[in-house]
Motif scaffolding. Structure first.
Motif, PDB file in Angstrom:
ATOM      1  N   TYR A   1      -6.696   0.651   0.922  1.00 23.08           N
ATOM      2  CA  TYR A   1      -5.510  -0.086   0.472  1.00 23.08           C
ATOM      3  C   TYR A   1      -5.472  -0.223  -1.043  1.00 23.08           C
ATOM      4  CZ  TYR A   1      -5.525  -0.797   5.390  1.00 23.08           C
ATOM      5  OH  TYR A   1      -5.537  -0.550   6.737  1.00 23.08           O
TER       6      TYR A   1
ATOM      7  N   TRP B   1     -13.759  -1.398   3.921  1.00 19.98           N
ATOM      8  CA  TRP B   1     -12.495  -0.952   4.506  1.00 19.98           C
ATOM      9  C   TRP B   1     -11.295  -1.259   3.623  1.00 19.98           C
ATOM     10  CZ3 TRP B   1      -8.637  -4.400   5.805  1.00 19.98           C
ATOM     11  CH2 TRP B   1      -8.992  -5.743   5.919  1.00 19.98           C
TER      12      TRP B   1
ATOM     13  N   THR C   1       0.034  -1.024  10.272  1.00 18.87           N
ATOM     14  CA  THR C   1      -1.048  -1.831   9.705  1.00 18.87           C
ATOM     15  C   THR C   1      -1.195  -1.539   8.219  1.00 18.87           C
ATOM     16  OG1 THR C   1      -2.210  -1.861  11.815  1.00 18.87           O
ATOM     17  CG2 THR C   1      -3.521  -2.343   9.842  1.00 18.87           C
ATOM     18  N   PHE C   2      -1.176  -0.255   7.865  1.00 20.80           N
ATOM     19  CA  PHE C   2      -1.277   0.151   6.460  1.00 20.80           C
ATOM     20  C   PHE C   2      -0.167  -0.475   5.635  1.00 20.80           C
ATOM     21  CE2 PHE C   2       0.044   3.084   3.096  1.00 20.80           C
ATOM     22  CZ  PHE C   2      -1.124   3.163   2.357  1.00 20.80           C
TER      23      PHE C   2
ATOM     24  N   ILE D   1      -1.738   8.929   7.832  1.00 23.47           N
ATOM     25  CA  ILE D   1      -1.647   7.580   8.391  1.00 23.47           C
ATOM     26  C   ILE D   1      -0.297   7.480   9.109  1.00 23.47           C
ATOM     27  CG2 ILE D   1      -1.675   5.117   7.875  1.00 23.47           C
ATOM     28  CD1 ILE D   1      -3.145   5.915   5.209  1.00 23.47           C
TER      29      ILE D   1
ATOM     30  N   GLU E   1      -1.163   2.925  13.051  1.00 21.54           N
ATOM     31  CA  GLU E   1      -1.962   2.852  11.828  1.00 21.54           C
ATOM     32  C   GLU E   1      -1.075   2.681  10.605  1.00 21.54           C
ATOM     33  OE1 GLU E   1      -4.460   6.277  11.511  1.00 21.54           O
ATOM     34  OE2 GLU E   1      -5.824   5.595  13.076  1.00 21.54           O
TER      35      GLU E   1
END
Length: 90
Positions: free
Chosen positions: A17, A13, A60-61, A53, A57
């Motif tokens: 990033y 995951w 968080t990103f 995104i 979301e």
């Protein structure tokens, strides 16, 4: 160079990033005498929009992206400080 701790091993995951950071890391500004600024919010926002995104979301990103970028900035600052200190002849 110090070895990273076991918990630093990348998980699947993390890829989102790291890909984002690699794409945006050169969007930052650099000072005339060195030193880098953080990747601008607008660059992060546009990347997120381009990749669907949004909403929670995105928050968080943005937070995880900034964590990566902040760590990179700290590492670069430590390197610059080490390089600016005169070496001691032994």
């Amino acid at each position: 160079m110090e070895e990273p701790p076991d918990e630093a091993e990348p998980a699947a995951w993390h890829d989102l990033y790291w890909r984002a950071w690699e794409a945006l890391r050169n969007d930052r500004q650099y000072g005339a005498f060195g030193g880098a600024s953080a990747v601008p919010y607008m660059a992060i926002r546009q990347y997120a929009l381009d990749h669907g995104i949004v909403g929670a979301e995105f928050e968080t990103f943005r937070l995880l992206f900034k964590a990566i970028d902040t760590e990179w900035l700290e590492i670069e600052a430590r390197k610059a400080k080490q390089n600016s200190q005169p070496s001691v002849a032994r």
